[in-house]
Structure formats: structure tokens, C-alpha cells
Design a protein around this motif. Structure first.
Motif, PDB file in Angstrom:
ATOM      1  N   LEU A  36      12.606 -28.168 -13.424  1.00 19.22           N
ATOM      2  CA  LEU A  36      11.179 -28.120 -13.735  1.00 19.22           C
ATOM      3  C   LEU A  36      10.912 -27.353 -15.034  1.00 19.22           C
ATOM      4  O   LEU A  36      10.026 -27.725 -15.805  1.00 19.22           O
ATOM      5  N   THR A  37      11.676 -26.321 -15.307  1.00 23.83           N
ATOM      6  CA  THR A  37      11.528 -25.567 -16.548  1.00 23.83           C
ATOM      7  C   THR A  37      11.843 -26.455 -17.750  1.00 23.83           C
ATOM      8  O   THR A  37      11.118 -26.438 -18.757  1.00 23.83           O
ATOM      9  N   GLU A  38      12.901 -27.254 -17.634  1.00 22.52           N
ATOM     10  CA  GLU A  38      13.247 -28.195 -18.704  1.00 22.52           C
ATOM     11  C   GLU A  38      12.145 -29.240 -18.886  1.00 22.52           C
ATOM     12  O   GLU A  38      11.807 -29.606 -20.013  1.00 22.52           O
ATOM     13  N   GLU A  39      11.592 -29.697 -17.794  1.00 16.59           N
ATOM     14  CA  GLU A  39      10.530 -30.704 -17.871  1.00 16.59           C
ATOM     15  C   GLU A  39       9.268 -30.110 -18.502  1.00 16.59           C
ATOM     16  O   GLU A  39       8.602 -30.771 -19.297  1.00 16.59           O
ATOM     17  N   ILE A  40       8.951 -28.871 -18.173  1.00 17.91           N
ATOM     18  CA  ILE A  40       7.793 -28.205 -18.783  1.00 17.91           C
ATOM     19  C   ILE A  40       8.001 -28.092 -20.289  1.00 17.91           C
ATOM     20  O   ILE A  40       7.083 -28.372 -21.076  1.00 17.91           O
ATOM     21  N   ALA A  41       9.194 -27.715 -20.714  1.00 20.79           N
ATOM     22  CA  ALA A  41       9.489 -27.600 -22.148  1.00 20.79           C
ATOM     23  C   ALA A  41       9.357 -28.957 -22.835  1.00 20.79           C
ATOM     24  O   ALA A  41       8.806 -29.057 -23.943  1.00 20.79           O
ATOM     25  N   ARG A  42       9.806 -30.008 -22.187  1.00 19.84           N
ATOM     26  CA  ARG A  42       9.706 -31.354 -22.735  1.00 19.84           C
ATOM     27  C   ARG A  42       8.240 -31.777 -22.864  1.00 19.84           C
ATOM     28  O   ARG A  42       7.826 -32.331 -23.880  1.00 19.84           O
ATOM     29  N   LEU A  43       7.448 -31.480 -21.838  1.00 17.11           N
ATOM     30  CA  LEU A  43       6.021 -31.810 -21.867  1.00 17.11           C
ATOM     31  C   LEU A  43       5.286 -31.038 -22.961  1.00 17.11           C
ATOM     32  O   LEU A  43       4.445 -31.594 -23.678  1.00 17.11           O
ATOM     33  N   GLU A  44       5.599 -29.758 -23.090  1.00 18.71           N
ATOM     34  CA  GLU A  44       4.951 -28.946 -24.117  1.00 18.71           C
ATOM     35  C   GLU A  44       5.313 -29.436 -25.513  1.00 18.71           C
ATOM     36  O   GLU A  44       4.454 -29.471 -26.406  1.00 18.71           O
ATOM     37  N   ALA A  45       6.566 -29.828 -25.728  1.00 19.07           N
ATOM     38  CA  ALA A  45       6.991 -30.347 -27.029  1.00 19.07           C
ATOM     39  C   ALA A  45       6.247 -31.640 -27.361  1.00 19.07           C
ATOM     40  O   ALA A  45       5.809 -31.844 -28.504  1.00 19.07           O
ATOM     41  N   GLU A  46       6.094 -32.500 -26.379  1.00 20.49           N
ATOM     42  CA  GLU A  46       5.361 -33.750 -26.595  1.00 20.49           C
ATOM     43  C   GLU A  46       3.887 -33.482 -26.882  1.00 20.49           C
ATOM     44  O   GLU A  46       3.289 -34.119 -27.742  1.00 20.49           O
ATOM     45  N   ARG A  47       3.311 -32.530 -26.167  1.00 16.77           N
ATOM     46  CA  ARG A  47       1.920 -32.167 -26.412  1.00 16.77           C
ATOM     47  C   ARG A  47       1.742 -31.654 -27.839  1.00 16.77           C
ATOM     48  O   ARG A  47       0.788 -32.027 -28.535  1.00 16.77           O
TER      49      ARG A  47
END
Length: 62
Positions: A36-47
Motif C-alpha cells: 500500500l505504501t508503494e501504491e500511495i507513492a505511485r498515486l502521488e507521483a501520478e497526481r
């Protein structure tokens, strides 16, 4: 170990929001947190990427 271990269903590695956590081990919980931490980082980068694109477009059309 059986010759047919490959036929056994694999444990689900994805996390489902709201799922029962009481059956998970500490190691499984740690793995889910990492996932989930990796997914949050991926989402934030896309944002951030989309925000930068939008900002550039807004500046162009002003």
C-alpha cells in the motif's frame, strides 16, 4: 511437498479495502503495508504529473 503444488491456488497478494485483517500474520500485515505504501507513492507521483500538466496548460491558455 507435493508434485502438484503449482496447482494449488496462490495466496492473494493484493489488499482489499475493508477486508478482515484478523487472520493475517504480522509478516502478511507488513507485506500489505509495503504494498500500500508503494501504491500511495505511485498515486502521488501520478497526481503530481497531472497537476504539472494542468498547470502548464493553464499558463498556456491564459
Amino acid at each position: 511437498m507435493s508434485l502438484f503444488d503449482d496447482d494449488l491456488p496462490k495466496k492473494k497478494t493484493a489488499h482489499e479495502i475493508g477486508s478482515d485483517l484478523s487472520l493475517l500474520s504480522v509478516d502478511e500485515l507488513t507485506a500489505r503495508i509495503a504494498l500500500l505504501t508503494e501504491e500511495i507513492a505511485r498515486l502521488e507521483a501520478e497526481r503530481e504529473r497531472k497537476s504539472a500538466s494542468r498547470s502548464a496548460a493553464d499558463k498556456l491558455f491564459r
